[in-house]
Design a protein around this motif. Sequence first.
Motif, PDB file in Angstrom:
ATOM      1  N   GLN A   1     -15.452  -2.001 -32.988  1.00  0.00           N
ATOM      2  CA  GLN A   1     -16.287  -1.312 -32.004  1.00  0.00           C
ATOM      3  C   GLN A   1     -17.712  -1.102 -32.508  1.00  0.00           C
TER       4      GLN A   1
ATOM      5  N   HIS B   1      -9.687  -3.842 -34.685  1.00  0.00           N
ATOM      6  CA  HIS B   1     -10.881  -3.714 -35.519  1.00  0.00           C
ATOM      7  C   HIS B   1     -10.877  -4.670 -36.703  1.00  0.00           C
TER       8      HIS B   1
ATOM      9  N   SER C   1      -8.383  -0.617 -42.703  1.00  0.00           N
ATOM     10  CA  SER C   1      -7.309  -1.463 -42.174  1.00  0.00           C
ATOM     11  C   SER C   1      -6.083  -1.372 -43.065  1.00  0.00           C
TER      12      SER C   1
ATOM     13  N   ALA D   1      -7.543   4.466 -41.682  1.00  0.00           N
ATOM     14  CA  ALA D   1      -8.245   5.111 -40.568  1.00  0.00           C
ATOM     15  C   ALA D   1      -8.211   4.258 -39.307  1.00  0.00           C
ATOM     16  N   ASN D   2      -7.641   3.051 -39.405  1.00  0.00           N
ATOM     17  CA  ASN D   2      -7.561   2.146 -38.255  1.00  0.00           C
ATOM     18  C   ASN D   2      -8.929   1.842 -37.667  1.00  0.00           C
ATOM     19  N   GLY D   3      -9.881   1.566 -38.523  1.00  0.00           N
ATOM     20  CA  GLY D   3     -11.214   1.199 -38.075  1.00  0.00           C
ATOM     21  C   GLY D   3     -12.250   1.528 -39.134  1.00  0.00           C
TER      22      GLY D   3
ATOM     23  N   ASP E   1     -15.441   1.975 -38.169  1.00  0.00           N
ATOM     24  CA  ASP E   1     -16.508   2.678 -37.456  1.00  0.00           C
ATOM     25  C   ASP E   1     -16.435   4.174 -37.737  1.00  0.00           C
TER      26      ASP E   1
ATOM     27  N   ASN F   1     -16.369   6.738 -35.736  1.00  0.00           N
ATOM     28  CA  ASN F   1     -15.424   7.501 -34.914  1.00  0.00           C
ATOM     29  C   ASN F   1     -14.021   7.479 -35.511  1.00  0.00           C
ATOM     30  N   SER F   2     -13.578   6.310 -35.961  1.00  0.00           N
ATOM     31  CA  SER F   2     -12.243   6.205 -36.559  1.00  0.00           C
ATOM     32  C   SER F   2     -12.155   7.007 -37.850  1.00  0.00           C
TER      33      SER F   2
ATOM     34  N   LYS G   1     -12.166  10.795 -37.119  1.00  0.00           N
ATOM     35  CA  LYS G   1     -10.859  11.238 -36.618  1.00  0.00           C
ATOM     36  C   LYS G   1      -9.872  11.396 -37.758  1.00  0.00           C
ATOM     37  N   ALA G   2      -9.864  10.431 -38.677  1.00  0.00           N
ATOM     38  CA  ALA G   2      -8.964  10.518 -39.830  1.00  0.00           C
ATOM     39  C   ALA G   2      -9.366  11.660 -40.754  1.00  0.00           C
TER      40      ALA G   2
END
Length: 250
Positions: A95, A114, A214, A232-234, A236, A238-239, A242-243
């Motif tokens: 993203q 991602h 990843s 963190a699954n990203g 970016d 924002n990811s 969130k983590a």
Amino acid sequence: MQDCRILITRPEPENSLSRERVRAYGWVAVPLPMLEITPVEDINKKAIIRAQIFDIDTFDYVIFVSKNAARLACDWLDECWPMLPINVHWIGIGQGTTQTLLNEGVPALSNPGHTTEALLEWLKPARMKDQKVLIVRGEGGRPELANKLKERGAKVSYLSLYDRKKPIYYAQTFFMLPDINLIWVTSGESLLNLSEYVSLHKPEWKTLPILTPSIRVNQQAKEMGWINASCANGADDNSLIKATEFHTGK
């Protein structure tokens, strides 16, 4: 952990942008880039880049692997294409990369994931045989995307716009840092560089929470001895934010 001190290892200029986001959440951002991004300066290489940019309308897909690739490519596109060519599929991996392109007026699409692997899964329904694909990246890098696309019959070329270098730090750099509560790492190469420095100067950091972009990089972190690595699954902001909220309980 309102005053959570987060080590940001992104290269510049993204490091500064991430620090702004971190501070907006009330955390403390500590910069320590683990990659230096150097745009190609060699005259002959720049001539090759310019020729590739002028030919970009001959490609069916143009894939950008990072925000740096997107940012530098947009500078070249502005110089060579007052109006972008049509009938090109512009794709950003992640993203953040896609948003960088959109901010510069490039009508890019992004897969829901991602990673390179997620992009390949997303492209499965697309006909790739005899499709011309340009991968915009730095010098070197993972060959998996190109190899998998070639297996499906695509004709793949590279556009390399920058070099990635390991920053030079000394022991004093690490001794002067404040206590760190959590670490952001956004690529496998950054993780490798960080791990080498940490083994020399801050081995106790291997017990800290470290957020990776990843599953692949998270597994690498565990293999390198980071005992509290989380995905963190990203890559970016924002990811990662969130983590971080999950770890800080904010």
